[in-house]
Design a protein around this motif. Structure first.
Motif, PDB file in Angstrom:
ATOM      1  N   VAL A  24       0.843  -1.204   0.000  1.00  0.00           N
ATOM      2  CA  VAL A  24       0.000   0.000   0.000  1.00  0.00           C
ATOM      3  C   VAL A  24       0.877   1.254   0.000  1.00  0.00           C
ATOM      4  O   VAL A  24       0.608   2.224  -0.715  1.00  0.00           O
ATOM      5  CB  VAL A  24      -0.963  -0.006   1.209  1.00  0.00           C
ATOM      6  CG1 VAL A  24      -1.655   1.350   1.361  1.00  0.00           C
ATOM      7  CG2 VAL A  24      -2.006  -1.107   1.042  1.00  0.00           C
ATOM      8  N   ALA A  25       1.952   1.233   0.788  1.00  0.00           N
ATOM      9  CA  ALA A  25       2.870   2.376   0.844  1.00  0.00           C
ATOM     10  C   ALA A  25       3.532   2.629  -0.500  1.00  0.00           C
ATOM     11  O   ALA A  25       3.878   3.765  -0.836  1.00  0.00           O
ATOM     12  CB  ALA A  25       3.936   2.138   1.913  1.00  0.00           C
ATOM     13  N   GLN A  26       3.682   1.561  -1.300  1.00  0.00           N
ATOM     14  CA  GLN A  26       4.279   1.696  -2.627  1.00  0.00           C
ATOM     15  C   GLN A  26       3.261   2.137  -3.682  1.00  0.00           C
ATOM     16  O   GLN A  26       3.612   2.354  -4.831  1.00  0.00           O
ATOM     17  CB  GLN A  26       4.893   0.364  -3.060  1.00  0.00           C
ATOM     18  CG  GLN A  26       6.100  -0.058  -2.247  1.00  0.00           C
ATOM     19  CD  GLN A  26       6.446  -1.521  -2.447  1.00  0.00           C
ATOM     20  OE1 GLN A  26       5.977  -2.160  -3.385  1.00  0.00           O
ATOM     21  NE2 GLN A  26       7.250  -2.061  -1.549  1.00  0.00           N
ATOM     22  N   GLY A  27       1.980   2.235  -3.275  1.00  0.00           N
ATOM     23  CA  GLY A  27       0.966   2.722  -4.209  1.00  0.00           C
ATOM     24  C   GLY A  27      -0.008   1.676  -4.704  1.00  0.00           C
ATOM     25  O   GLY A  27      -0.807   1.959  -5.599  1.00  0.00           O
ATOM     26  N   ALA A  28       0.048   0.459  -4.148  1.00  0.00           N
ATOM     27  CA  ALA A  28      -0.896  -0.586  -4.583  1.00  0.00           C
ATOM     28  C   ALA A  28      -2.305  -0.206  -4.165  1.00  0.00           C
ATOM     29  O   ALA A  28      -2.520   0.365  -3.094  1.00  0.00           O
ATOM     30  CB  ALA A  28      -0.512  -1.934  -3.975  1.00  0.00           C
ATOM     31  N   ASP A  67      -6.275   5.927   4.433  1.00  0.00           N
ATOM     32  CA  ASP A  67      -6.515   7.021   5.382  1.00  0.00           C
ATOM     33  C   ASP A  67      -5.207   7.707   5.772  1.00  0.00           C
ATOM     34  O   ASP A  67      -5.150   8.933   5.865  1.00  0.00           O
ATOM     35  CB  ASP A  67      -7.226   6.497   6.636  1.00  0.00           C
ATOM     36  CG  ASP A  67      -8.676   6.125   6.363  1.00  0.00           C
ATOM     37  OD1 ASP A  67      -9.194   6.521   5.294  1.00  0.00           O
ATOM     38  OD2 ASP A  67      -9.285   5.437   7.206  1.00  0.00           O
ATOM     39  N   GLU A  68      -4.176   6.904   6.001  1.00  0.00           N
ATOM     40  CA  GLU A  68      -2.867   7.477   6.357  1.00  0.00           C
ATOM     41  C   GLU A  68      -2.319   8.333   5.223  1.00  0.00           C
ATOM     42  O   GLU A  68      -1.746   9.399   5.460  1.00  0.00           O
ATOM     43  CB  GLU A  68      -1.880   6.357   6.701  1.00  0.00           C
ATOM     44  CG  GLU A  68      -2.159   5.689   8.044  1.00  0.00           C
ATOM     45  CD  GLU A  68      -1.255   4.491   8.297  1.00  0.00           C
ATOM     46  OE1 GLU A  68      -0.523   4.072   7.349  1.00  0.00           O
ATOM     47  OE2 GLU A  68      -1.277   3.959   9.420  1.00  0.00           O
ATOM     48  N   MET A  69      -2.493   7.860   3.988  1.00  0.00           N
ATOM     49  CA  MET A  69      -1.998   8.602   2.831  1.00  0.00           C
ATOM     50  C   MET A  69      -2.747   9.929   2.671  1.00  0.00           C
ATOM     51  O   MET A  69      -2.141  10.983   2.477  1.00  0.00           O
ATOM     52  CB  MET A  69      -2.162   7.760   1.568  1.00  0.00           C
ATOM     53  CG  MET A  69      -1.748   8.460   0.292  1.00  0.00           C
ATOM     54  SD  MET A  69      -2.003   7.398  -1.145  1.00  0.00           S
ATOM     55  CE  MET A  69      -3.763   7.098  -1.042  1.00  0.00           C
ATOM     56  N   PHE A  70      -4.083   9.883   2.782  1.00  0.00           N
ATOM     57  CA  PHE A  70      -4.863  11.116   2.667  1.00  0.00           C
ATOM     58  C   PHE A  70      -4.463  12.110   3.762  1.00  0.00           C
ATOM     59  O   PHE A  70      -4.303  13.303   3.503  1.00  0.00           O
ATOM     60  CB  PHE A  70      -6.364  10.817   2.783  1.00  0.00           C
ATOM     61  CG  PHE A  70      -6.916  10.008   1.644  1.00  0.00           C
ATOM     62  CD1 PHE A  70      -6.468  10.193   0.343  1.00  0.00           C
ATOM     63  CD2 PHE A  70      -7.897   9.054   1.867  1.00  0.00           C
ATOM     64  CE1 PHE A  70      -6.979   9.443  -0.711  1.00  0.00           C
ATOM     65  CE2 PHE A  70      -8.423   8.298   0.821  1.00  0.00           C
ATOM     66  CZ  PHE A  70      -7.961   8.494  -0.465  1.00  0.00           C
ATOM     67  N   THR A  71      -4.300  11.605   4.981  1.00  0.00           N
ATOM     68  CA  THR A  71      -3.925  12.472   6.105  1.00  0.00           C
ATOM     69  C   THR A  71      -2.548  13.072   5.887  1.00  0.00           C
ATOM     70  O   THR A  71      -2.326  14.259   6.147  1.00  0.00           O
ATOM     71  CB  THR A  71      -3.954  11.675   7.430  1.00  0.00           C
ATOM     72  OG1 THR A  71      -5.278  11.165   7.628  1.00  0.00           O
ATOM     73  CG2 THR A  71      -3.560  12.543   8.607  1.00  0.00           C
ATOM     74  N   GLY A 137       6.959  11.229  -1.009  1.00  0.00           N
ATOM     75  CA  GLY A 137       6.565   9.989  -0.356  1.00  0.00           C
ATOM     76  C   GLY A 137       5.296   9.392  -0.924  1.00  0.00           C
ATOM     77  O   GLY A 137       4.910   8.286  -0.563  1.00  0.00           O
ATOM     78  N   THR A 138       4.633  10.142  -1.812  1.00  0.00           N
ATOM     79  CA  THR A 138       3.423   9.629  -2.461  1.00  0.00           C
ATOM     80  C   THR A 138       3.804   9.174  -3.865  1.00  0.00           C
ATOM     81  O   THR A 138       4.232   9.998  -4.679  1.00  0.00           O
ATOM     82  CB  THR A 138       2.328  10.712  -2.549  1.00  0.00           C
ATOM     83  OG1 THR A 138       2.090  11.253  -1.251  1.00  0.00           O
ATOM     84  CG2 THR A 138       1.038  10.134  -3.107  1.00  0.00           C
ATOM     85  N   PRO A 139       3.693   7.882  -4.169  1.00  0.00           N
ATOM     86  CA  PRO A 139       4.090   7.398  -5.499  1.00  0.00           C
ATOM     87  C   PRO A 139       3.350   8.138  -6.616  1.00  0.00           C
ATOM     88  O   PRO A 139       2.179   8.491  -6.461  1.00  0.00           O
ATOM     89  CB  PRO A 139       3.695   5.912  -5.465  1.00  0.00           C
ATOM     90  CG  PRO A 139       3.684   5.552  -4.010  1.00  0.00           C
ATOM     91  CD  PRO A 139       3.206   6.790  -3.300  1.00  0.00           C
TER      92      PRO A 139
END
Length: 198
Positions: A24-28, A67-71, A137-139
């Motif tokens: 998910v952190a990699q953008g999946a 949610d973590e990414m949006f935040t 940090g956002t793919p």
């Protein structure tokens, strides 16, 4: 154990959750996680649990990761920028359409008036400070995906999203729209000059 395979136990669950968090952190995206989970379990020689179990784990990890990414994206924007992004959804006095709507329109035929109009749109987005939005940090695939999602929703639908999600989506959309508008301006200018020289 059989043929080197082991059962799906608590240790395997934690390993799988960590793997999916990394994906998910990699953008999946959610639809990619099930296959990723199955591939990982095969690689680790772990007998997969029921499909519903993998679906539940993947859905939970995906929801938290989103949610973590949006935040993360929204928290890097100051309050005045967030307010400016919310105004992108409003129809300004004397106008008929929101900035969001205007940024989604495809470029018309290159004429002096359309070039001026597109240049105004570019300046309007630039004035929001999009070049300074911190999306590190956002793919890039995630940024493009969120921009595409924002294109598909109308203003009322976007307003129903949670604030952090809406702000993150608008930030990604405007960063991509800023690049697209510049590309369109260059192409329209070339088209206009070519038309003059015929």
């Amino acid at each position: 154990e059989y043929l080197g395979y082991r059962t799906f136990d608590e240790e395997a669950r934690l390993l799988l959750e960590e793997h999916l968090r990394s994906r998910v952190a990699q953008g999946a995206w959610p639809e990619d996680l099930f296959e990723s989970a199955m591939d990982a379990l095969r690689f680790w020689k772990i007998v997969p649990p029921a499909v519903a179990t993998i679906d539940r784990i993947a859905a939970a990890i995906s929801a938290v990761g989103r949610d973590e990414m949006f935040t993360r994206i929204a928290s890097r924007l100051d309050q005045s920028t967030r307010q400016a992004l919310e105004r992108v959804l409003e129809v300004p006095a004397g106008e008929h359409r929101s900035m969001l709507f205007r940024c989604r329109e495809y470029p018309p035929e290159a004429t002096p008036s359309s070039l001026v109009d597109y240049l105004d749109r570019y300046r309007e987005i630039t004035s929001l400070g999009v070049e300074g939005f911190d999306l590190s940090g956002t793919p890039s695939g995630v940024i493009e995906h969120l921009a595409q999602l924002t294109r598909r929703y109308d203003v009322q639908a976007l307003k129903r999203f949670a604030p952090e999600m809406r702000i993150a989506m608008l930030a990604c959309f405007l960063v991509e729209a800023h690049k697209s508008l510049l590309d369109h301006l260059i192409a329209m200018h070339e088209q206009y000059i070519t038309g003059l020289t015929r």
